[in-house]
Write an enzyme that holds these catalytic residues in place. Structure first.
Site, PDB file in Angstrom:
ATOM      1  N   ASP A   1     -15.762   5.542   2.154  1.00  0.00           N
ATOM      2  CA  ASP A   1     -15.732   4.315   2.940  1.00  0.00           C
ATOM      3  C   ASP A   1     -14.870   3.267   2.251  1.00  0.00           C
ATOM      4  OD1 ASP A   1     -17.458   4.239   5.460  1.00  0.00           O
ATOM      5  OD2 ASP A   1     -18.808   5.246   4.070  1.00  0.00           O
ATOM      6  N   ASP A   2     -14.638   2.148   2.935  1.00  0.00           N
ATOM      7  CA  ASP A   2     -13.734   1.130   2.424  1.00  0.00           C
ATOM      8  C   ASP A   2     -14.353   0.257   1.340  1.00  0.00           C
ATOM      9  OD1 ASP A   2     -11.263   1.432   4.160  1.00  0.00           O
ATOM     10  OD2 ASP A   2     -12.827   1.300   5.677  1.00  0.00           O
TER      11      ASP A   2
ATOM     12  N   ASP B   1      -8.934  -3.962  -4.350  1.00  0.00           N
ATOM     13  CA  ASP B   1      -7.690  -3.503  -3.740  1.00  0.00           C
ATOM     14  C   ASP B   1      -6.527  -4.305  -4.314  1.00  0.00           C
ATOM     15  OD1 ASP B   1      -5.689  -2.476  -2.000  1.00  0.00           O
ATOM     16  OD2 ASP B   1      -7.218  -2.143  -0.468  1.00  0.00           O
TER      17      ASP B   1
ATOM     18  N   GLY C   1     -10.907 -13.771 -12.638  1.00  0.00           N
ATOM     19  CA  GLY C   1     -10.066 -12.594 -12.511  1.00  0.00           C
ATOM     20  C   GLY C   1      -9.599 -12.082 -13.855  1.00  0.00           C
ATOM     21  N   HIS C   2      -8.580 -11.231 -13.817  1.00  0.00           N
ATOM     22  CA  HIS C   2      -8.039 -10.632 -15.035  1.00  0.00           C
ATOM     23  C   HIS C   2      -6.538 -10.499 -14.868  1.00  0.00           C
ATOM     24  CE1 HIS C   2      -8.401  -8.573 -18.832  1.00  0.00           C
ATOM     25  NE2 HIS C   2      -7.726  -7.528 -18.380  1.00  0.00           N
TER      26      HIS C   2
ATOM     27  N   ASP D   1     -10.051   0.650   7.973  1.00  0.00           N
ATOM     28  CA  ASP D   1      -8.800  -0.069   8.181  1.00  0.00           C
ATOM     29  C   ASP D   1      -7.635   0.860   7.859  1.00  0.00           C
ATOM     30  OD1 ASP D   1      -9.245  -0.120   5.424  1.00  0.00           O
ATOM     31  OD2 ASP D   1      -8.377  -2.101   5.161  1.00  0.00           O
TER      32      ASP D   1
ATOM     33  N   CYS E   1       0.811  -1.223   0.000  1.00  0.00           N
ATOM     34  CA  CYS E   1       0.000   0.000   0.000  1.00  0.00           C
ATOM     35  C   CYS E   1       0.840   1.268   0.000  1.00  0.00           C
ATOM     36  CB  CYS E   1      -0.947  -0.003   1.194  1.00  0.00           C
ATOM     37  SG  CYS E   1      -2.301  -1.195   1.018  1.00  0.00           S
TER      38      CYS E   1
END
Length: 355
Positions: A57-58, A75, A145-146, A233, A20
């Site tokens: 918000d998350d 994320d 997914g990708h 978080d 992150c």
């Protein structure tokens, strides 16, 4: 544990900022979101959208029937471990944390993967295996997914979860008189930078990776059970950055006692002895200065409180009796948790930090 599939290649050396720490800088993100608000105001045109990006918000919240909401989030980030399997576990836990921070339980996941060609199928497999291992702990299937080619490796998840409307944890629910709770120690960003620079000991790296692979699921469940309704978080903007987001959304200020904030042992030494400072920690600190009063808090502590976390802990706001009950239950269940300050009246989004 699976092998890292990279031979002599250290994944951490393929990026300038790990996990992150690669987030868009706070000030740039603020400018971007201000312009983006006009485009993503889903609640203005879709009554089922109860929370969108303009709320900060998350996860977004979408009503599927009265009393039931879907929590939807994505994320992803750059390597946060030299081992692909461990990185996959951490990246999955980091994404799941956004769902838990909303009080929701995850339902299903999609992977988001970008890798240089030279890393090959072995790294893809190890990354995905790590993510699947973490998802299995919460009975969350990976359903697709990708995958793309990229010079910088990136991995993460898109997640869909579910939460009862009256159980949702929101940024905007902090109130003056509440106390602030943090459920994981800080310092993982500094340790990751220390590993890249060759100063972090293997023991400290393992401690940081154990911290990042630890789930926020139980802490979130305890919060919901006890009636706590304000949470986020702590990730790329550091403790103070994410606290300021909560306070801005709630129209409050806060006081933080620096010595009450848990920190991984060994992190202060990396800062003081070796001068290990993630660039993103300094960027966060400078971006936060105008709304943060540091009193006589030392520069090293300021950097720790601004350190970008990957798969960091939950930051909760609750009345004092509920907070005490939360700490007690967490102690019985071996969940780390500490009261670090309080919510106050004052200019929205401002924080006073004392030693």
């Amino acid at each position: 544990m699976a092998g890292n599939g990279t031979g002599a290649i250290d994944l951490l050396q393929l990026t300038t900022a790990g996990g992150c720490g690669c987030k868009l800088p706070l000030d740039v993100m603020g400018q971007f979101m201000t312009q983006l608000d006009a485009l993503i105001g889903g609640r203005r045109t879709h009554t089922a959208v109860k929370r969108d990006g303009s709320d900060r918000d998350d996860a977004a919240l979408y009503e599927i029937e009265s009393g039931r909401l879907l929590a939807v989030t994505a994320d992803f980030g750059t390597p946060v471990s030299s081992d692909a399997f461990v990185w996959g576990r951490i990246a999955a836990q980091n994404a799941l944390s956004d769902v838990y921070a909303m009080g929701a339980r995850p339902l299903l996941a999609l992977s988001l993967l970008a890798l240089p060609r030279f890393l090959g199928v072995g790294v893809m497999s190890d990354l995905t295996a790590g993510a699947v291992a973490t998802l299995a702990e919460s009975s969350t299937p990976l359903v697709g997914g990708h995958t793309i080619v990229s010079e910088v490796p990136m991995f993460g998840l898109c997640l869909v979860g579910e939460v009862a409307t009256d159980h949702a944890l929101l940024l905007s629910n902090a109130r003056p008189g509440h106390v602030l709770i943090l459920t994981k120690p800080l310092g993982s960003g500094i340790v990751t930078a220390g590993r890249k620079a060759g100063f972090a000991t293997p023991e400290l790296v393992r401690s940081a990776e154990d911290l990042m692979t630890a789930s926020n699921r139980e802490a979130a469940a305890v919060a919901v059970e006890l009636g706590i309704r304000a949470a986020t978080d702590v990730t790329g903007f550091g403790l103070i950055g994410h606290l300021q987001n909560m306070l801005s959304a709630s129209g409050c200020a806060a006081f933080v006692r620096a010595r009450s904030v848990p920190v991984l042992p060994g992190v202060a030494d990396l800062l003081e002895t070796h001068g290990v400072v993630p660039n993103s920690a300094e960027r966060n600190l400078f971006a936060l200065e105008s709304r943060t009063s540091w009193s006589e808090v030392g520069y090293g502590t300021r950097l720790i409180l601004s350190d970008p976390q990957t798969s960091g802990g939950l930051l909760l706001s609750a009345d004092s009796s509920t907070a005490d009950a939360f700490i007690e239950v967490c102690a019985l269940r071996s969940i780390p948790a500490a009261i670090i300050g309080s919510v106050t009246d004052g200019s929205a989004g401002t924080v006073e930090v004392r030693d």
